[in-house]
Design a protein around this motif. Structure first.
Motif, PDB file in Angstrom:
ATOM      1  N   ARG A 130     -18.817 -29.618  12.533  1.00  0.00           N
ATOM      2  CA  ARG A 130     -19.032 -28.847  13.818  1.00  0.00           C
ATOM      3  C   ARG A 130     -19.536 -27.455  13.177  1.00  0.00           C
ATOM      4  O   ARG A 130     -20.468 -27.031  13.808  1.00  0.00           O
ATOM      5  CB  ARG A 130     -17.848 -28.617  14.709  1.00  0.00           C
ATOM      6  N   LYS A 134     -23.328 -25.478  13.446  1.00  0.00           N
ATOM      7  CA  LYS A 134     -23.430 -24.020  14.130  1.00  0.00           C
ATOM      8  C   LYS A 134     -24.118 -23.192  13.277  1.00  0.00           C
ATOM      9  O   LYS A 134     -24.879 -22.528  13.441  1.00  0.00           O
ATOM     10  CB  LYS A 134     -22.263 -23.705  14.644  1.00  0.00           C
ATOM     11  N   GLU A 180     -17.824 -39.219  19.394  1.00  0.00           N
ATOM     12  CA  GLU A 180     -17.749 -38.121  20.268  1.00  0.00           C
ATOM     13  C   GLU A 180     -18.064 -36.699  19.831  1.00  0.00           C
ATOM     14  O   GLU A 180     -18.924 -36.056  20.734  1.00  0.00           O
ATOM     15  CB  GLU A 180     -16.247 -38.131  20.633  1.00  0.00           C
ATOM     16  N   VAL A 181     -17.925 -36.401  18.549  1.00  0.00           N
ATOM     17  CA  VAL A 181     -18.448 -35.216  18.082  1.00  0.00           C
ATOM     18  C   VAL A 181     -20.125 -35.410  18.035  1.00  0.00           C
ATOM     19  O   VAL A 181     -20.819 -34.217  18.317  1.00  0.00           O
ATOM     20  CB  VAL A 181     -17.984 -35.033  16.585  1.00  0.00           C
ATOM     21  N   GLY A 183     -22.128 -36.701  19.831  1.00  0.00           N
ATOM     22  CA  GLY A 183     -22.708 -36.490  21.165  1.00  0.00           C
ATOM     23  C   GLY A 183     -22.512 -35.065  21.546  1.00  0.00           C
ATOM     24  O   GLY A 183     -23.446 -34.566  22.524  1.00  0.00           O
ATOM     25  N   GLU A 184     -21.569 -34.224  20.952  1.00  0.00           N
ATOM     26  CA  GLU A 184     -21.287 -32.918  21.471  1.00  0.00           C
ATOM     27  C   GLU A 184     -22.227 -32.155  20.751  1.00  0.00           C
ATOM     28  O   GLU A 184     -23.024 -31.085  21.297  1.00  0.00           O
ATOM     29  CB  GLU A 184     -19.912 -32.655  20.880  1.00  0.00           C
ATOM     30  N   ILE A 185     -22.467 -32.355  19.292  1.00  0.00           N
ATOM     31  CA  ILE A 185     -23.354 -31.323  18.646  1.00  0.00           C
ATOM     32  C   ILE A 185     -24.814 -31.864  18.207  1.00  0.00           C
ATOM     33  O   ILE A 185     -25.334 -30.830  17.572  1.00  0.00           O
ATOM     34  CB  ILE A 185     -22.566 -30.907  17.418  1.00  0.00           C
ATOM     35  N   THR A 202     -19.183 -44.517  23.311  1.00  0.00           N
ATOM     36  CA  THR A 202     -18.748 -43.092  23.311  1.00  0.00           C
ATOM     37  C   THR A 202     -19.691 -41.971  23.014  1.00  0.00           C
ATOM     38  O   THR A 202     -19.520 -40.981  23.835  1.00  0.00           O
ATOM     39  CB  THR A 202     -17.849 -43.055  22.029  1.00  0.00           C
ATOM     40  N   SER A 206     -20.048 -38.590  25.635  1.00  0.00           N
ATOM     41  CA  SER A 206     -19.628 -37.409  25.215  1.00  0.00           C
ATOM     42  C   SER A 206     -20.831 -36.399  24.926  1.00  0.00           C
ATOM     43  O   SER A 206     -20.867 -35.421  24.114  1.00  0.00           O
ATOM     44  CB  SER A 206     -18.799 -37.564  23.752  1.00  0.00           C
ATOM     45  N   GLY A 207     -21.808 -36.564  26.033  1.00  0.00           N
ATOM     46  CA  GLY A 207     -23.045 -35.736  25.838  1.00  0.00           C
ATOM     47  C   GLY A 207     -24.316 -36.304  25.418  1.00  0.00           C
ATOM     48  O   GLY A 207     -25.276 -35.602  25.161  1.00  0.00           O
TER      49      GLY A 207
END
Length: 338
Positions: A130, A134, A180-181, A183-185, A202, A206-207
Motif C-alpha cells: 500500500r 502511494k 481486497e487490497v 481492489g483498494e489500490i 473479492t 473491494s473497489g
C-alpha cells in the motif's frame, strides 16, 4: 472480447530469446506480453534470470503494437518504490500507451538477496505494498517530492522522465486478502489461478468493479501428454507446491529439494500438459465465463515457437483474435508450414 497474452519467463530463457519471443508473440496476434521480474531462478537448471528492466527496453524497440507489462515487480525490499516509479515511467516513455506496471508482494527467493528481511506476514507485506504504491503515484505527479512513512523514506526525489500517459498499476492477488487490497489500490487485478472465483469476487467487492481482471494460467504444450508432463516437472515443479511455500523459501536449492517431494503427475494437476489445443481453449473459456477479461498463458518448456504458432493457428482465432496481415508488419511468424 477477451484479450490473450503471452508470458516472457525470464527464469528459463535468455534475454535475446525473450526479445525474439516477444516479437513473435506480437506477430502471432497476442494482445499483450508480461515479463517476470526475478533475481534468481526458481531452480538452478532454469539457468537464467536476466534483469527484466533491461529486457523491457529491448522489447519496446522490437515490438510496436503489443502491450507490455511486468508480471510482476515487487517494490518492497529488493527495489525501493522510488526506483520502481522511475523505471516504470521510463519504460512508459519507450512504449507510449503500451506499458503496464504489475506489482505484487514478491517472494523471499528474490527479495532477500540485498540483505533485507522479507516479511513472512502477508498482512505486513500488503501494508508495505500500500505504502509503495502511494509513493509511486506521488512521484508520478512530477515536481520535487518528499515522503516519510512507516516503511519507506523519499527525500527530495523527482522523476524528470515522465510519459504523457501514465501506466496503469495492476496488483497481483493470490487470495482474498490480497484481492481486497488490489481492489483498494490498484487499477486492475492479476491472479495466478489458485482461487479464481473467490479472488475476482473479492476484488470487485473491494473497489474493483469495472476494472480489468487478468488471470495467468500455465500450460505445457508438447508432442504427447507424457512428454509434456516430464517437461513441466523439469521446468516448473513449483506448480505443485502448496500453501505459502513458494513465497517464503529462500534459494533455488530449497526449491530443488521440494521438487524431489512431488511427481510429474502432481505438477500436471496444475499445469495443463499435452498436444491438444482444445483443452487450452476450454480452460481459457472457463476463465472468461468467470469474468476475467485478460488471460495470460505461460507456456512451460523449450517449445516456445511451436506454441506461438499453435496460438496463431488455433487458439487465438477461437476467441476472435486475428493477427495483422504479414505485409502490415513486414514480419512473419517462423515455424513449420501451416
Amino acid at each position: 472480447m477477451v484479450e490473450i497474452g503471452y508470458k516472457l519467463f525470464t527464469e528459463a530463457h535468455s534475454a535475446p530469446e525473450l526479445v525474439k519471443n516477444a516479437r513473435l508473440a506480437e506477430d502471432a496476434g497476442f494482445s499483450f506480453v508480461s515479463i517476470s521480474d526475478h533475481y534468481l531462478p526458481w531452480i538452478s537448471n532454469h539457468g537464467h534470470a536476466g534483469f527484466a528492466w533491461c529486457i523491457l527496453g529491448a522489447v519496446s524497440q522490437a515490438t510496436s503494437r503489443v502491450r507490455v507489462a511486468t508480471g510482476v515487480t515487487c517494490p518492497l525490499v529488493r527495489y525501493h518504490p522510488a526506483i520502481v516509479a522511475q523505471a516504470a515511467a521510463t519504460a512508459a516513455t519507450m512504449m507510449p500507451g503500451r506499458f503496464e506496471l504489475g506489482l505484487g508482494t514478491g517472494e523471499n527467493l528474490n527479495e532477500h538477496v540485498t540483505g533485507g528481511i522479507f516479511p513472512i506476514s502477508e498482512q505486513l507485506r500488503l501494508d508495505m505494498l500500500r505504502e509503495a504504491v502511494k509513493i509511486i503515484r506521488t512521484l508520478w505527479k512530477g515536481e520535487m517530492q518528499d515522503y516519510y512513512g512507516i516503511y519507506y523514506t523519499v527525500d527530495n526525489a523527482r522523476i524528470y522522465e515522465l510519459p504523457q500517459e501514465l501506466p496503469e498499476i495492476r496488483i497481483s492477488a493470490e487470495g482474498p486478502m490480497a484481492a481486497e487490497v488490489a481492489g483498494e489500490i490498484g487499477d486492475a487485478l492479476i491472479h495466478f489461478e489458485q482461487k479464481p472465483e473467490e479472488v475476482i469476487e473479492t476484488f470487485r467487492a473491494s473497489g474493483g468493479e469495472g476494472k480489468s481482471c487478468m488471470i495467468e494460467t500455465v500450460v505445457c504444450y508438447g508432442r504427447s501428454e507424457e512428454e509434456a508432463k516430464r517437461t513441466a516437472y523439469e521446468w516448473f515443479p513449483v506448480a505443485a507446491n502448496k500453501g505459502e511455500l513458494n513465497w517464503v523459501v529462500p534459494t533455488p536449492t530449497h526449491f530443488e529439494q521440494m521438487q524431489q517431494m512431488v511427481t510429474p503427475e502432481d505438477v500436471a494437476k496444475t499445469v495443463l500438459c499435452g498436444p491438444d489445443p482444445e483443452k487450452i481453449i476450454e480452460k481459457v473459456g472457463k476463465f472468461v465465463d468467470m469474468g476475467y477479461d485478460s488471460v495470460l498463458i505461460h507456456q512451460v518448456g523449450p517449445e516456445q515457437e511451436a506454441f506461438i504458432n499453435l496460438a496463431h493457428d488455433v487458439i487465438l482465432p477461437e476467441f476472435g483474435i486475428r493477427p495483422p496481415r504479414p505485409e502490415a508488419t513486414g514480419r512473419m511468424v517462423p515455424g513449420p508450414a501451416r
